[in-house]
Design a protein around this motif. Structure first.
Motif, mmCIF file in Angstrom:
data_model
loop_
_atom_site.group_PDB
_atom_site.id
_atom_site.type_symbol
_atom_site.label_atom_id
_atom_site.label_comp_id
_atom_site.label_asym_id
_atom_site.label_seq_id
_atom_site.Cartn_x
_atom_site.Cartn_y
_atom_site.Cartn_z
ATOM 1 N N TRP A 109 -37.010 18.323 19.037
ATOM 2 C CA TRP A 109 -35.989 17.333 18.724
ATOM 3 C C TRP A 109 -35.421 16.859 20.058
ATOM 4 N N GLU A 139 -45.211 18.183 17.666
ATOM 5 C CA GLU A 139 -44.602 16.932 17.213
ATOM 6 C C GLU A 139 -43.259 16.768 17.917
ATOM 7 N N HIS A 184 -39.548 14.575 17.366
ATOM 8 C CA HIS A 184 -38.748 13.749 16.465
ATOM 9 C C HIS A 184 -37.385 13.487 17.108
ATOM 10 N N ASP A 224 -35.291 14.541 10.560
ATOM 11 C CA ASP A 224 -36.729 14.272 10.681
ATOM 12 C C ASP A 224 -37.480 15.499 11.201
ATOM 13 N N THR A 225 -36.854 16.210 12.122
ATOM 14 C CA THR A 225 -37.458 17.425 12.668
ATOM 15 C C THR A 225 -37.660 18.454 11.558
#
Length: 140
Positions: free
Chosen positions: A106, A123, A125, A130-131
């Motif tokens: 994040w 990923e 975010h 969203d994370t």
């Protein structure tokens, strides 16, 4: 605790106790609604004050690294607008990478792009929501 949990990696240096726990409590709340457990390193917060004793420092680091090794996912708050330098967090990210852990970062949309963080992250975010939504996919 079984080994199916999210380790909550993020800054502690330069934070007041309630500030470092606030986002972790919110992440725990969001993930627990999906039956996903979290492990919060701030549970050992009292031990972080005594850096003058080398054994205490080593113990804290080893316990955190063991927690990461036993986790499924690392949720890492790397937002630049927060206190601290993120050295410990980046070390935890690198350790998680060596253990082939899923690393969900994040960070802020305007934060500096750092090649190591981009490489290590599974990923990235830009909101906690969203994370956490991304993390849920790894537990289904």
């Amino acid at each position: 605790m079984k080994n199916d949990y999210v380790y909550l990696c993020g800054g502690m240096e330069g934070y007041k106790e309630n500030e470092m726990m606030k986002w972790r409590e919110k992440a725990t709340s969001l993930l627990s609604k999906e039956g996903i457990q979290t492990l919060d390193p701030t549970r050992r917060w009292e031990k972080h004050f005594d850096y003058n004793k080398k054994n205490n420092v080593n113990r804290i680091v080893k316990m955190d690294l063991q927690d990461i090794s036993n986790s499924t996912v690392l949720l890492c708050d790397m937002r630049e607008d927060q206190p601290g330098k993120r050295w410990g967090s980046m070390a935890e990210v690198a350790h998680a990478h060596t253990k082939n852990k899923i690393i969900i970062v994040w960070r802020g949309k305007e934060d500096t792009i750092h090649p190591f963080l981009e490489f290590y992250a599974t990923e990235i975010h830009f909101t906690l929501e969203d994370t956490c939504n991304a993390i849920k996919d790894y537990f289904n």
